[in-house]
Design a protein around this motif. Sequence first.
Motif, short mmCIF file in Angstrom:
data_model
loop_
_atom_site.label_atom_id
_atom_site.label_comp_id
_atom_site.label_asym_id
_atom_site.label_seq_id
_atom_site.Cartn_x
_atom_site.Cartn_y
_atom_site.Cartn_z
N VAL A 127 43.55 37.93 39.38
CA VAL A 127 43.38 39.41 40.08
C VAL A 127 43.70 40.39 39.14
N ASN A 128 43.61 40.17 37.59
CA ASN A 128 42.83 40.84 36.61
C ASN A 128 41.82 40.15 35.39
N PRO A 129 40.88 40.22 36.24
CA PRO A 129 39.77 39.92 34.91
C PRO A 129 38.86 40.89 34.42
N LYS A 130 39.24 39.95 32.84
CA LYS A 130 39.04 41.28 31.78
C LYS A 130 37.95 40.60 30.60
N SER A 131 36.94 41.21 30.52
CA SER A 131 36.27 40.87 29.13
C SER A 131 35.19 41.08 29.13
N GLN A 132 34.39 40.87 27.54
CA GLN A 132 33.01 41.88 27.65
C GLN A 132 31.97 41.48 28.64
N ILE A 133 32.10 40.00 29.08
CA ILE A 133 30.65 39.77 30.08
C ILE A 133 31.38 40.93 31.53
N ILE A 134 32.28 41.04 31.88
CA ILE A 134 32.74 41.47 33.37
C ILE A 134 32.10 42.36 33.14
N THR A 135 32.94 43.57 32.20
CA THR A 135 32.41 44.26 31.58
C THR A 135 31.05 45.24 32.37
N LYS A 136 30.28 44.08 32.12
CA LYS A 136 28.63 43.91 31.62
C LYS A 136 28.11 44.35 33.02
N VAL A 137 28.63 43.15 33.72
CA VAL A 137 28.75 42.87 34.83
C VAL A 137 28.83 43.81 35.97
N ARG A 138 30.28 44.96 35.58
CA ARG A 138 30.77 45.99 36.61
C ARG A 138 29.36 46.80 35.96
N ILE B 137 26.51 47.26 35.85
CA ILE B 137 25.54 46.22 36.18
C ILE B 137 25.38 47.45 37.86
N GLY B 138 26.68 48.32 38.11
CA GLY B 138 27.02 47.38 39.76
C GLY B 138 27.23 46.44 40.89
N ILE B 139 27.47 45.53 40.31
CA ILE B 139 28.04 44.38 41.02
C ILE B 139 29.65 44.64 41.19
N ASN B 140 29.50 44.42 42.89
CA ASN B 140 30.76 44.91 43.92
C ASN B 140 31.58 43.16 43.36
N ILE B 141 32.84 43.93 42.19
CA ILE B 141 34.03 42.52 42.12
C ILE B 141 34.91 42.08 43.15
N LEU B 142 34.95 41.56 43.49
CA LEU B 142 36.55 41.21 44.12
C LEU B 142 37.43 39.81 43.88
N ALA B 143 38.57 41.33 43.12
CA ALA B 143 39.36 40.19 41.87
C ALA B 143 40.79 39.49 42.92
N GLY B 144 41.71 38.82 42.76
CA GLY B 144 41.96 37.79 43.58
C GLY B 144 42.35 37.58 44.99
N HIS B 145 40.29 37.59 45.35
CA HIS B 145 40.19 36.60 46.72
C HIS B 145 39.94 35.51 46.40
N ALA B 146 39.75 35.20 47.78
CA ALA B 146 38.51 33.31 47.44
C ALA B 146 38.19 33.48 48.63
#
Lengths: 1015, 205
Positions: free
Chosen positions: A361-372, A374-383
């Motif tokens: 639901v709420n993923p957080k880390s250095q790498i996630i910030t980096k990906v975000r 760049i502008g890649i859409n992250i659908l958290a809490g989805h499947a």
Amino acid sequence: MNRLLSHRISSNGAVIDRQKLVHFEFDQKKYTGYEGDTLASALLAHGIHLVGRSFKYHRPRGIFGSGSEEPNALVRLIGDKSSEPNLRATQIEIYDGLIAESQNRFPSLKIDFLSINNVFRRFFPAGFYYKTFMWPASFWMFYEKLIRKAAGLGKLSKKYHRPERYEHKYAHCDLLVVGSGAAGLQTAIIAAKSGARVVIADEQHRFGGWLLTDNDFNINQIPAASWVHETVKNLQSAPNVTCLSRTTVSSMMDDNFVIMAERVTEHLGKKDMLLPKQRLWKLRASKVILATGAIERPLVFSGNDLPGIMLSSAIRTYINRYDVLSGRRAIIFTNNDDAYFTALAIHKAGGFVRCIVDLRVNPKSQIITKVRKIGINILAGHAVIAAHGLRHIASVDIAKYNSGKQAPTSSILHMDCNLLAMSGGLNPVVHLHSQRKGKLVWDERTSCYRPDNKSDEWVSVGAANGTFELERIFIEATKIASTTIMKLAKENNKIKTKELVTVPQIDKDKQNWTPLPTWLIQAGQPHVSDKTAFVDFQNDSTAADIKLAVKEGYSSVEHVKRYTTTGMATDQGKTSNINAIGILASCLNKSIAETGVTTFRPPYTPVSLGAIAGRNIGGLFDPVRKTRMHSWHQSNGAKFEHVGQWMRAWYYPRDGESFQQAVNREVYATRHYAGLLDASTLGKIEVKGPDSAEFLNRVYTNNFADLPIGKARYGLMLKEDGMVFDDGVTTRLAEDHFYMTTTTGGAAGVLSWLEELLQTEWLDLRVYLTSVTEQWSVASLSGPNSRSILTACMSENKNITDDFPFMTMKKSFIAGIPARIFRISFTGEMAFEINVPARYGAALWSHLMKIGKEFNLTAYGTEAMHVLRAEKGFIIVGQETDGTVTPHDLDMGWIISNKKSDFIGKRALERKSMNEPQRKQLVGLLTADPSKVIPEGAHAVLDPNQEMPMEMLGHISSSYYSPNLKHSIALALLKGGLNRKGQTVYIPMLDGQQPIEAKIVDPVFFDKKGERLRG
Amino acid sequence: MVDTISRIVVGCTAFNDKKLPILKKPESLKAPLIELSEIKHLGKLNVRCGKKNRDALGKLIHCNLPIQINQINSKAGRFAISLGPDEYLILAEPGSENQLEKTLNSSDISKYISVVNVSDALCAIQISGPKVRDVLSKGCAIDFHPDSFYKNKAVQCDLALANIVLVCLEENEFIFICRTSFAEYILDWFIDASYEYGIFVSDGI
């Protein structure tokens, strides 16, 4: 060329050599790739995902992984003279001229007739075969053929002769390191410095493990790839280290006995190599460090087996190692941080990441910030709740998903794509640990089973130990390597422990290794079925199959595994096992730890049968032992038979004689003139020491203590159960010295048995045994003219043959050759067994044949020997006996001494049942039709017209045509036979032939009084 | 490719007059890396004796019997190989075995020992060359590292499917003793196992 470039990206510093183009063929089409490519990477470079049809439903399947975990891409390699099925395209290195074809499809990959199974898949649930084909029972044979044709994986080469060389190699080391990733390299380099003998093996073609894929950072201030390169170079140049790439450690057994399959030249595809194609290593390691890494888990949702859906780590590997982008419109589906690195790699390679679907639901880390950023859409809490497409993924259904409630909580979002990366967490490769019966523990933090690491003989490290963050892997590897070296140093003072050991420092984006375990994505939609939510891709078992198994009452993980066949394919569930256990656990409302885990068994990946056989093929399959007279037999046209490993002259056909004609002639000649048999293969043992007579008294049923010097006696040896074990003639050479003979086949077994008795039971007896089977060559001279021939051959003391009674031994010279001559007989004729030192064997034989010519001496083989002894009713141990026959059964009660207080088998013989009158007993049979020879092994009955199954009286142990009696004769073991003499029995025949009628008689057919023998 | 340089008929005792390819060598190699020859007619005696008579027996043989198992002693052309706690194999110069056997069997200790002439039952084959340990390790489970299998060490072991007594004479020089009837098999096996290195088979010494 255009096609070649379609999915290749600009060079990324990968392992392929862009200067070297390689041509290969797949399913009759020609392709090119680069040196360093695997078949999988080269096909993906051409945009080819679809490489096979599935096992049961014949669903289209694509390349899924990038290594030994691959369940789908099994292909057959076609060679000039042979082919090999079920090889993983992800592990085949391409070479010029490689020809591969897909499997399990007809007529082609794209149109497969049996894909009709897919339409009817709701009729093929778990246990389908058990449920459907059990009735009527006799029809299984019919069903089986159809099922085998439809199912199965690959086809074997029909030619059993393999032109390739496979070799074996034994090796020893202080430390075996399995795997050459960060953990493997770090432990190996520390061990190398200690001076220990190290073997490091990796199944891939070069060392580095995941550092070959993920190396966008520095180790000790140098690029990770350079660190790998340096470390490997140091290992290769260390004299105490053996580096084995392309080597799969397939089995680890007790005492760290390890089997490894090395692909030595297989990847070159060349002929006439001096080196073998594969080498099977049999290694003994004092300690083993398992740095086998981890394998990514797929996610289980509807349609998750479509080509174009791949493990996230595999997609990243193809980009970083092979410059291959598997698809340009990608969606990432994950429950952890690792897939974000894949998103970055796709983005960098020029692909479009439409979105990252993260179950958390709420993923957080250095790498996630980096990906975000760049502008890649992250659908958290989805499947991703379903994937759609015909022969390739075309679109997915995405919804908000509540992992706790296991249900989607929003409306569905459709999104098109041509690549789906999935990551469900990591499974440590615990197979070798598990093979050694190491226990596994469930780790809640990392959601995986990891080794308990409680053994002193082996230890897991790094990702194989459930440690997935690189910084921690280096710390752990350094520590474990140091402690292992300390342990080794205690046993071996050449191993030094004082070397400076440092932990490599890295600057890598930090990730947060806490995946959200979600074993099955429940679509919650009526039109989406979990019957296409695949758990085991290779065996086509689905989430629905596991649910059904639970509904039908299965609860044990081992039972569910077998009922649904999950994890039972050739990949041994490398990607499926833990997902299956997860689904099972939630169906049973248990925790995973409570549900338990199945056991992994060897081999880790299949081992070629050629490698198992090695060079034990053709003429090297089994040693052939020949006597010293062999060349004479050969040049005189003998046909040979194998007796154990010995090759013995069987018969000597002359001028187009048939087998029977030759045997008849040899038998006749021996009875009327003289015959010569090569008896060199008889077992011979020198028994020496003050207690020799007492020893023989204990092992034979009759008395040997009173045997005079120079005399010989026949003895029967029993085992403790009272059954006949061996027989032979033993001669007293001196007060404390005997010469024992045994049967040809029993020689080694008898010596071992007697040594065992002396070494474990009768330590008080001063007796030494020495095998002299091959020290002496033996020619057995038999027949009425034998004495005359012997006399003519004696070079001195010719008169000793005048006074040479039956069962005595004399030492003399024949043609100047020192000889031990025994007057003993196995033919019932007057006979002399002449023993000479083996170097004179050939000379003795030629001399006897030369002198014997004027006495009509004929060489006879083992078949004639059998007929001659059967005419006399002499038994052959192993033919008339089979381990269930007592001396009484053979009507040889006379050989059991009543005077001796004990001998082996005496107590057993005194048991009441041993004298039961209905035991099978040895008798002779004479057929009503004298020309009809009963087949050996046939059974006798009293009434041939009784209903089947007939009551059997016993079996025929020996059967021949006797030219001397002009009658067929046989020996048989019949129930109560001794009291049945005179009765008639029938021997029913196969194929509608009339039963053979025979009369039960005494087993001695010829010279009942033994007058010829004593002569 | 392996090519057969020449073929000669060798009257080896152990190899049963087998026609031997005398030299098998890969084209890429200047010289074969393995050499093999039979040591013909070597006297061989199997000796059994306990600790008490070990030294006395050694004196009669003119070569001390090794105290530790898996060791050999050699003196003046004679070898004493320990095969077990009370078993030894004596290798003696060709032709001397009968006299030696007589000497031992007529000595004071003859009652307590066993001396059996096995000269014809066994054959001795010498193998050498820089790759000899590598070839042996293809069929023998023994550790051939020089630290582990060194000069004057002997073991009873299996080589492929035959039982042998293997003795290390120098770092890359061994002799092994096997039953004569296995000699042909072992020769075939050795030629095959040396495929990658090349082998020179000589007429025997």
